[in-house]
Design a protein around this motif. Sequence first.
Motif, short mmCIF file in Angstrom:
data_model
loop_
_atom_site.label_atom_id
_atom_site.label_comp_id
_atom_site.label_asym_id
_atom_site.label_seq_id
_atom_site.Cartn_x
_atom_site.Cartn_y
_atom_site.Cartn_z
N MET A 48 0.81 -1.21 -0.07
CA MET A 48 -0.08 0.04 -0.16
C MET A 48 0.85 1.18 0.01
N TYR A 49 1.95 1.18 0.64
CA TYR A 49 2.98 2.45 0.66
C TYR A 49 3.27 2.60 -0.99
N ARG A 50 3.65 1.48 -1.40
CA ARG A 50 4.10 1.73 -2.70
C ARG A 50 3.03 2.03 -3.92
N PHE A 51 2.04 1.61 -3.70
CA PHE A 51 0.73 2.10 -4.45
C PHE A 51 0.40 3.34 -4.35
N TRP A 52 0.25 3.92 -3.08
CA TRP A 52 -0.07 5.32 -3.05
C TRP A 52 1.05 6.30 -3.32
N GLN A 53 2.27 5.69 -3.08
CA GLN A 53 3.46 6.55 -3.48
C GLN A 53 3.60 6.70 -4.94
N THR A 54 3.24 5.85 -5.87
CA THR A 54 3.26 5.77 -7.14
C THR A 54 1.88 6.67 -7.62
N LEU A 55 0.70 6.66 -6.85
CA LEU A 55 -0.41 7.49 -7.52
C LEU A 55 -0.39 8.86 -6.86
N LEU A 56 0.36 9.01 -5.94
CA LEU A 56 0.15 10.58 -5.58
C LEU A 56 1.62 11.29 -5.72
N LEU A 57 2.58 10.49 -5.61
CA LEU A 57 3.89 11.26 -5.48
C LEU A 57 4.69 11.11 -7.08
N GLU A 58 3.87 10.09 -7.56
CA GLU A 58 4.48 9.74 -8.97
C GLU A 58 5.96 9.35 -9.05
N GLU A 59 6.07 8.52 -7.89
CA GLU A 59 7.54 7.92 -7.83
C GLU A 59 7.06 6.45 -7.96
N HIS A 60 7.40 6.06 -9.01
CA HIS A 60 6.87 4.70 -9.63
C HIS A 60 7.34 3.35 -8.93
N THR A 61 6.95 3.15 -7.93
CA THR A 61 7.43 1.99 -6.98
C THR A 61 6.50 0.55 -6.89
N TYR A 62 5.23 0.96 -7.44
CA TYR A 62 4.14 -0.23 -7.30
C TYR A 62 4.15 -0.54 -8.85
N SER A 63 3.94 -2.05 -8.79
CA SER A 63 3.50 -2.52 -10.33
C SER A 63 2.68 -3.62 -9.83
N GLY A 64 1.76 -3.87 -10.56
CA GLY A 64 0.71 -5.09 -10.54
C GLY A 64 -0.68 -4.63 -10.55
N SER A 65 -1.64 -5.38 -10.48
CA SER A 65 -3.03 -5.22 -10.71
C SER A 65 -3.63 -5.34 -9.37
N PRO A 66 -4.06 -4.18 -9.00
CA PRO A 66 -4.83 -4.09 -7.55
C PRO A 66 -6.16 -4.75 -7.39
N PHE A 67 -6.76 -5.07 -8.58
CA PHE A 67 -8.10 -5.59 -8.13
C PHE A 67 -8.17 -7.21 -8.18
N PRO A 68 -7.45 -7.93 -8.97
CA PRO A 68 -7.67 -9.53 -8.79
C PRO A 68 -7.62 -10.01 -7.46
N PRO A 69 -7.01 -9.54 -6.38
CA PRO A 69 -7.03 -10.16 -4.96
C PRO A 69 -8.13 -9.77 -4.23
N HIS A 70 -9.05 -8.94 -5.00
CA HIS A 70 -10.20 -8.35 -4.16
C HIS A 70 -11.49 -8.91 -4.70
N LYS A 71 -11.58 -9.63 -5.82
CA LYS A 71 -12.73 -10.02 -6.46
C LYS A 71 -13.53 -11.12 -5.79
N HIS A 72 -13.08 -11.79 -4.96
CA HIS A 72 -13.80 -12.86 -4.28
C HIS A 72 -14.36 -12.38 -2.90
N LEU A 73 -13.90 -11.29 -2.67
CA LEU A 73 -14.33 -10.91 -1.17
C LEU A 73 -15.57 -10.72 -0.92
N PRO A 74 -15.99 -11.02 0.42
CA PRO A 74 -17.41 -11.20 0.77
C PRO A 74 -17.89 -9.79 1.00
N VAL A 75 -17.93 -8.68 0.11
CA VAL A 75 -18.17 -7.28 0.47
C VAL A 75 -19.34 -6.82 -0.46
N ASP A 76 -19.85 -5.69 -0.22
CA ASP A 76 -21.22 -4.97 -0.96
C ASP A 76 -20.67 -3.46 -0.66
N GLN A 77 -21.78 -2.78 -1.29
CA GLN A 77 -21.54 -1.20 -1.30
C GLN A 77 -21.49 -0.72 0.11
#
Length: 127
Positions: A48-77
């Motif tokens: 998460m540090y690397r993810f937000w660092q990449t998004l907000l500071l434009e320091e590209h330390t995150y790579s990957g796809s954030p969605f797949p690990p979340h796709k089967h979570l038992p969550v709703d709106q």
Amino acid sequence: MALQDISNIENIKLLVNTFYEKVQNDDLIGPIFNEKMTGRWPEHLEKMYRFWQTLLLEEHTYSGSPFPPHKHLPVDQAHFDRWMEIFTETVDSLFVGKLAEEAKVRAANMAYMFNYKIEYFRNQGNQ
């Protein structure tokens, strides 16, 4: 002390650590995170540090796809609404400025998209 904007990796770590501490103790979303992250919190926080660092500071330390690990979570709106409420409260309590606002916009967009995609996969019956 006046609040400052998000400007460096230390700010990102403060945001992420404060947010996930609140998440872990939340009655609604805490149990889901704690079950999925048992023994893996340090690894998740680093990601998460690397993810937000990449998004907000434009320091590209995150790579990957954030969605797949979340796709089967038992969550709703309701879960995404609570996640967003905690995230917004956390940002607003720690920072003020352009990047703080950007963080909230990015988080809201992610929450919307993740919820949309999870619902889509659930409705398609994909396993």
